[in-house]
Design a protein around this motif. Structure first.
Motif, PDB file in Angstrom:
ATOM      1  N   ASN A  62       0.826  -1.213   0.000  1.00 16.31           N
ATOM      2  CA  ASN A  62       0.000   0.000   0.000  1.00 16.31           C
ATOM      3  C   ASN A  62       0.857   1.258   0.000  1.00 16.31           C
ATOM      4  O   ASN A  62       0.538   2.235  -0.682  1.00 16.31           O
ATOM      5  N   LEU A  63       1.935   1.258   0.749  1.00 16.74           N
ATOM      6  CA  LEU A  63       2.831   2.412   0.780  1.00 16.74           C
ATOM      7  C   LEU A  63       3.469   2.616  -0.591  1.00 16.74           C
ATOM      8  O   LEU A  63       3.569   3.741  -1.081  1.00 16.74           O
ATOM      9  N   PHE A  66       0.842   4.038  -2.939  1.00 13.79           N
ATOM     10  CA  PHE A  66       0.594   5.435  -2.617  1.00 13.79           C
ATOM     11  C   PHE A  66       1.742   6.323  -3.128  1.00 13.79           C
ATOM     12  O   PHE A  66       1.507   7.384  -3.706  1.00 13.79           O
ATOM     13  N   THR A  67       2.971   5.869  -2.941  1.00 12.08           N
ATOM     14  CA  THR A  67       4.131   6.613  -3.417  1.00 12.08           C
ATOM     15  C   THR A  67       4.108   6.743  -4.925  1.00 12.08           C
ATOM     16  O   THR A  67       4.362   7.820  -5.473  1.00 12.08           O
ATOM     17  N   PHE A  69       1.486   6.679  -6.840  1.00  8.69           N
ATOM     18  CA  PHE A  69       0.386   7.597  -7.145  1.00  8.69           C
ATOM     19  C   PHE A  69       0.840   9.050  -7.001  1.00  8.69           C
ATOM     20  O   PHE A  69       0.537   9.904  -7.839  1.00  8.69           O
ATOM     21  N   LEU A  70       1.572   9.342  -5.941  1.00 15.12           N
ATOM     22  CA  LEU A  70       2.034  10.703  -5.698  1.00 15.12           C
ATOM     23  C   LEU A  70       3.059  11.151  -6.735  1.00 15.12           C
ATOM     24  O   LEU A  70       3.113  12.334  -7.069  1.00 15.12           O
TER      25      LEU A  70
END
Length: 72
Positions: A62-63, A66-67, A69-70
Motif C-alpha cells: 500500500n505504501l 501510494f508513493t 500515485f504521488l
C-alpha cells in the motif's frame, strides 16, 4: 521503564528539575554493559522484528502504491 520496555527513566534533581551528570553517567554505563542491559536489548530487537514484519506485506504494498500515485 517505559511502557514498551526499551527505555530508561531519568531521575531529575529535586532542586533544579534537571537531570544531573551522575544520573546520565549511570544510565550510559548501564546501556553499554551487555550483561546489565541484556533484557533491554532483547526487547528492542523483538520490537524491531515486529515492526519489520508489520511493514512487509500489505502495508508495504500500500505504501508503494501510494508513493507511485504521488509521483505521477
Amino acid at each position: 521503564m517505559d511502557s514498551w520496555g526499551v527505555g530508561l527513566e531519568f531521575q531529575k534533581d529535586k532542586s533544579s528539575s534537571l537531570v544531573i551528570r551522575e544520573e546520565i553517567e549511570t544510565k550510559v554505563k548501564y546501556i553499554m554493559d551487555p550483561s546489565s542491559s541484556k533484557e533491554l536489548r532483547e526487547r528492542a530487537r523483538k520490537l524491531s522484528n515486529m515492526a519489520t514484519e508489520a511493514y512487509d506485506g500489505y502495508s508495504k504494498d500500500n505504501l508503494n502504491l501510494f508513493t507511485q500515485f504521488l509521483l505521477k
